[in-house]
Write a protein that holds these residues in place. Structure first.
Motif, PDB file in Angstrom:
ATOM      1  N   LEU A   1     -72.198   2.428 -30.667  1.00 51.14           N
ATOM      2  CA  LEU A   1     -71.630   2.305 -29.327  1.00 51.14           C
ATOM      3  C   LEU A   1     -70.790   3.520 -28.942  1.00 51.14           C
ATOM      4  O   LEU A   1     -70.548   3.761 -27.758  1.00 51.14           O
ATOM      5  N   ALA A   2     -70.336   4.280 -29.945  1.00 50.33           N
ATOM      6  CA  ALA A   2     -69.466   5.424 -29.666  1.00 50.33           C
ATOM      7  C   ALA A   2     -70.149   6.476 -28.814  1.00 50.33           C
ATOM      8  O   ALA A   2     -69.490   7.300 -28.177  1.00 50.33           O
ATOM      9  N   GLY A   3     -71.483   6.470 -28.772  1.00 53.35           N
ATOM     10  CA  GLY A   3     -72.197   7.444 -27.957  1.00 53.35           C
ATOM     11  C   GLY A   3     -72.260   7.073 -26.491  1.00 53.35           C
ATOM     12  O   GLY A   3     -72.738   7.868 -25.671  1.00 53.35           O
ATOM     13  N   LEU A   4     -71.796   5.873 -26.138  1.00 52.93           N
ATOM     14  CA  LEU A   4     -71.804   5.415 -24.752  1.00 52.93           C
ATOM     15  C   LEU A   4     -70.376   5.342 -24.223  1.00 52.93           C
ATOM     16  O   LEU A   4     -69.419   5.317 -24.985  1.00 52.93           O
ATOM     17  N   SER A   5     -70.237   5.281 -22.916  1.00 51.35           N
ATOM     18  CA  SER A   5     -68.927   5.059 -22.298  1.00 51.35           C
ATOM     19  C   SER A   5     -68.673   3.558 -22.203  1.00 51.35           C
ATOM     20  O   SER A   5     -69.593   2.774 -21.940  1.00 51.35           O
TER      21      SER A   5
ATOM     22  N   SER B   1     -78.378   1.894 -16.264  1.00 55.89           N
ATOM     23  CA  SER B   1     -78.756   3.303 -16.117  1.00 55.89           C
ATOM     24  C   SER B   1     -78.711   4.058 -17.440  1.00 55.89           C
ATOM     25  O   SER B   1     -79.130   5.213 -17.514  1.00 55.89           O
ATOM     26  N   GLY B   2     -78.154   3.425 -18.493  1.00 53.56           N
ATOM     27  CA  GLY B   2     -78.201   4.011 -19.825  1.00 53.56           C
ATOM     28  C   GLY B   2     -76.992   4.808 -20.242  1.00 53.56           C
ATOM     29  O   GLY B   2     -77.018   5.445 -21.297  1.00 53.56           O
ATOM     30  N   ILE B   3     -75.883   4.765 -19.476  1.00 53.16           N
ATOM     31  CA  ILE B   3     -74.737   5.622 -19.799  1.00 53.16           C
ATOM     32  C   ILE B   3     -73.527   4.849 -20.305  1.00 53.16           C
ATOM     33  O   ILE B   3     -72.527   5.442 -20.674  1.00 53.16           O
ATOM     34  N   ALA B   4     -73.597   3.514 -20.338  1.00 55.55           N
ATOM     35  CA  ALA B   4     -72.383   2.757 -20.644  1.00 55.55           C
ATOM     36  C   ALA B   4     -72.721   1.450 -21.350  1.00 55.55           C
ATOM     37  O   ALA B   4     -73.879   1.036 -21.440  1.00 55.55           O
ATOM     38  N   PHE B   5     -71.662   0.800 -21.857  1.00 60.85           N
ATOM     39  CA  PHE B   5     -71.770  -0.562 -22.377  1.00 60.85           C
ATOM     40  C   PHE B   5     -70.499  -1.305 -21.998  1.00 60.85           C
ATOM     41  O   PHE B   5     -69.493  -0.701 -21.604  1.00 60.85           O
ATOM     42  N   SER B   6     -70.534  -2.614 -22.111  1.00 65.13           N
ATOM     43  CA  SER B   6     -69.343  -3.430 -21.876  1.00 65.13           C
ATOM     44  C   SER B   6     -69.361  -4.586 -22.867  1.00 65.13           C
ATOM     45  O   SER B   6     -70.339  -4.805 -23.574  1.00 65.13           O
ATOM     46  N   MET B   7     -68.260  -5.329 -22.929  1.00 66.23           N
ATOM     47  CA  MET B   7     -68.174  -6.522 -23.767  1.00 66.23           C
ATOM     48  C   MET B   7     -68.253  -7.741 -22.853  1.00 66.23           C
ATOM     49  O   MET B   7     -67.586  -7.807 -21.814  1.00 66.23           O
ATOM     50  N   THR B   8     -69.083  -8.705 -23.255  1.00 64.94           N
ATOM     51  CA  THR B   8     -69.252  -9.906 -22.447  1.00 64.94           C
ATOM     52  C   THR B   8     -69.597 -11.085 -23.346  1.00 64.94           C
ATOM     53  O   THR B   8     -69.770 -10.930 -24.562  1.00 64.94           O
ATOM     54  N   MET B   9     -69.689 -12.262 -22.752  1.00 61.75           N
ATOM     55  CA  MET B   9     -69.979 -13.456 -23.535  1.00 61.75           C
ATOM     56  C   MET B   9     -71.364 -13.348 -24.174  1.00 61.75           C
ATOM     57  O   MET B   9     -72.341 -12.993 -23.518  1.00 61.75           O
ATOM     58  N   LEU B  10     -71.443 -13.682 -25.462  1.00 60.78           N
ATOM     59  CA  LEU B  10     -72.705 -13.570 -26.192  1.00 60.78           C
ATOM     60  C   LEU B  10     -73.644 -14.734 -25.901  1.00 60.78           C
ATOM     61  O   LEU B  10     -74.868 -14.568 -25.910  1.00 60.78           O
ATOM     62  N   SER B  11     -73.107 -15.911 -25.654  1.00 63.81           N
ATOM     63  CA  SER B  11     -73.940 -17.083 -25.424  1.00 63.81           C
ATOM     64  C   SER B  11     -74.875 -16.861 -24.243  1.00 63.81           C
ATOM     65  O   SER B  11     -74.432 -16.497 -23.148  1.00 63.81           O
ATOM     66  N   PRO B  12     -76.189 -17.101 -24.429  1.00 67.12           N
ATOM     67  CA  PRO B  12     -77.128 -16.907 -23.310  1.00 67.12           C
ATOM     68  C   PRO B  12     -76.906 -17.889 -22.175  1.00 67.12           C
ATOM     69  O   PRO B  12     -77.415 -17.689 -21.064  1.00 67.12           O
TER      70      PRO B  12
ATOM     71  N   SER C   1     -59.647   2.782 -31.026  1.00 66.90           N
ATOM     72  CA  SER C   1     -59.170   3.096 -32.378  1.00 66.90           C
ATOM     73  C   SER C   1     -60.304   3.363 -33.354  1.00 66.90           C
ATOM     74  O   SER C   1     -60.107   4.030 -34.367  1.00 66.90           O
ATOM     75  N   VAL C   2     -61.506   2.851 -33.069  1.00 66.40           N
ATOM     76  CA  VAL C   2     -62.636   3.052 -33.993  1.00 66.40           C
ATOM     77  C   VAL C   2     -63.606   4.122 -33.493  1.00 66.40           C
ATOM     78  O   VAL C   2     -64.693   4.256 -34.046  1.00 66.40           O
ATOM     79  N   GLY C   3     -63.207   4.866 -32.449  1.00 61.51           N
ATOM     80  CA  GLY C   3     -64.009   6.018 -32.058  1.00 61.51           C
ATOM     81  C   GLY C   3     -64.726   5.924 -30.731  1.00 61.51           C
ATOM     82  O   GLY C   3     -65.411   6.871 -30.332  1.00 61.51           O
ATOM     83  N   VAL C   4     -64.593   4.791 -30.025  1.00 63.70           N
ATOM     84  CA  VAL C   4     -65.204   4.691 -28.690  1.00 63.70           C
ATOM     85  C   VAL C   4     -64.195   5.266 -27.700  1.00 63.70           C
ATOM     86  O   VAL C   4     -63.286   4.571 -27.243  1.00 63.70           O
ATOM     87  N   LYS C   5     -64.343   6.542 -27.389  1.00 65.05           N
ATOM     88  CA  LYS C   5     -63.307   7.265 -26.626  1.00 65.05           C
ATOM     89  C   LYS C   5     -63.615   7.365 -25.137  1.00 65.05           C
ATOM     90  O   LYS C   5     -62.706   7.443 -24.319  1.00 65.05           O
ATOM     91  N   LYS C   6     -64.886   7.384 -24.765  1.00 66.52           N
ATOM     92  CA  LYS C   6     -65.245   7.612 -23.361  1.00 66.52           C
ATOM     93  C   LYS C   6     -65.071   6.330 -22.546  1.00 66.52           C
ATOM     94  O   LYS C   6     -65.417   5.239 -22.994  1.00 66.52           O
ATOM     95  N   ARG C   7     -64.517   6.483 -21.343  1.00 71.98           N
ATOM     96  CA  ARG C   7     -64.257   5.349 -20.466  1.00 71.98           C
ATOM     97  C   ARG C   7     -64.795   5.634 -19.062  1.00 71.98           C
ATOM     98  O   ARG C   7     -64.785   6.770 -18.588  1.00 71.98           O
ATOM     99  N   ILE C   8     -65.258   4.579 -18.416  1.00 67.90           N
ATOM    100  CA  ILE C   8     -65.605   4.633 -16.996  1.00 67.90           C
ATOM    101  C   ILE C   8     -64.812   3.529 -16.314  1.00 67.90           C
ATOM    102  O   ILE C   8     -64.864   2.364 -16.732  1.00 67.90           O
TER     103      ILE C   8
END
Length: 301
Positions: A183-187, A232-243, A209-216
């Motif tokens: 994930l560190a390669g994404l914002s 678009s392939g440039i970012a990730f986020s955290m969300t609920m895992l349950s489908p 703290s674990v190396g995910v430095k880029k933010r949008i």
């Protein structure tokens, strides 16, 4: 009264920036209001350094007094209604965005269980605003994302939702999980502060703290904005895992939600009441008793 509210917020947070965010104001005028209160009372209430804020002995003595005064003033509207007329038969329950269907089922059960004593309706809002509305008496109760720090509230944990990473699907095609290193390669993209539960600030700090430095940072409050960036392939986020989570309705075609192998955060939801409204003499004691029976164990998904 406003100065006492400002004082209690700073005393509970021991951080002017966090207290200002809780009060929906800037830190500089908040600091000035505290100085005004100290001047009026003739005592320093806080010891301030560049790194921390602590209560002075006078501040520690004032805190329980201020809480008591605020709670008494906040209770005036509903106590007055109780004194001069029949109890209102319509109550409102706060609901944050993305409440899981299993939790909604319990809300429906509560509505059915309360039909004899009141008409329970739902009211939308952010967790911070809903907690404020319960404390001020505008809402009878609310579901809210934890943590919520307010001694005036009775908080019961009702649901824990495991979070995963919403990532570009083509980049992780065929994968059942991801790692923090990948994930560190994404914002990292989050929703605006006014729509984001406080818990996500802790997640942001852990990721950094674990190396995910880029933010949008995006200004639009709609969660679909984050999904556009992820797709678009440039970012990730955290969300609920349950489908089954309604948050998956915001997913676009090129978005997948995967568990993170070395990071398993959990978002907790609580049921909030004003403590003095649900005690033996409170106007919501009967409703609260029915709610406690329905929300009698924590749902984990």
């Amino acid at each position: 009264m406003l100065h006492l509210r400002y004082f209690v917020a700073v005393a509970e947070e021991l951080n002017f920036s966090q207290a200002a965010r809780r009060l929906h104001m800037a830190a500089s005028p908040l600091s000035q209001r505290i100085k005004d209160l100290e001047r009026e009372l003739g005592h320093d209430l806080f010891e301030r350094t560049t790194h921390r804020v602590d209560l002075t002995p006078a501040g520690a003595a004032l805190l329980p007094m201020a809480r008591d005064v605020l709670e008494r003033v906040n209770s005036i509207p509903w106590r007055l209604s109780e004194a001069v007329g029949p109890r209102l038969d319509r109550l409102f329950m706060g609901m944050p965005a993305g409440v899981h269907p299993l939790l909604r089922e319990r809300v429906q059960l509560l509505e059915d269980a309360c039909r004899e004593v009141c008409e329970l309706k739902r009211w939308p809002g952010t967790s911070a605003d809903l907690a404020d509305a319960v404390r001020d008496g505008r809402l009878a109760m609310a579901l809210a994302r934890l943590p919520v720090s307010d001694p005036a509230l009775e908080i019961t944990e009702v649901m824990r939702e495991v979070l995963g990473a919403a990532v570009p699907a083509d980049r992780f095609a065929g994968r059942a999980s991801v790692t923090l290193e990948e994930l560190a390669g994404l914002s990292y993209v989050g929703t605006p502060n006014d729509a984001t539960p406080a818990y996500f600030e802790e997640i942001d700090a852990r990721l950094h703290s674990v190396g995910v430095k880029k933010r949008i940072r995006i200004k639009m409050a709609d969660y679909s904005g984050s999904s556009e960036l992820i797709s678009s392939g440039i970012a990730f986020s955290m969300t609920m895992l349950s489908p089954d989570s309604p948050m998956h309705l915001y997913r676009l075609d090129n978005v997948a939600v995967l568990p993170v192998e070395d990071f398993q955060p959990t978002l907790t939801t609580g049921l909030l009441f004003r403590a003095d409204r649900v005690n033996a003499d409170g106007d919501l004691s009967e409703v609260a008793a029915r709610a406690r029976r329905i929300f009698d164990h924590v749902i984990t998904v």
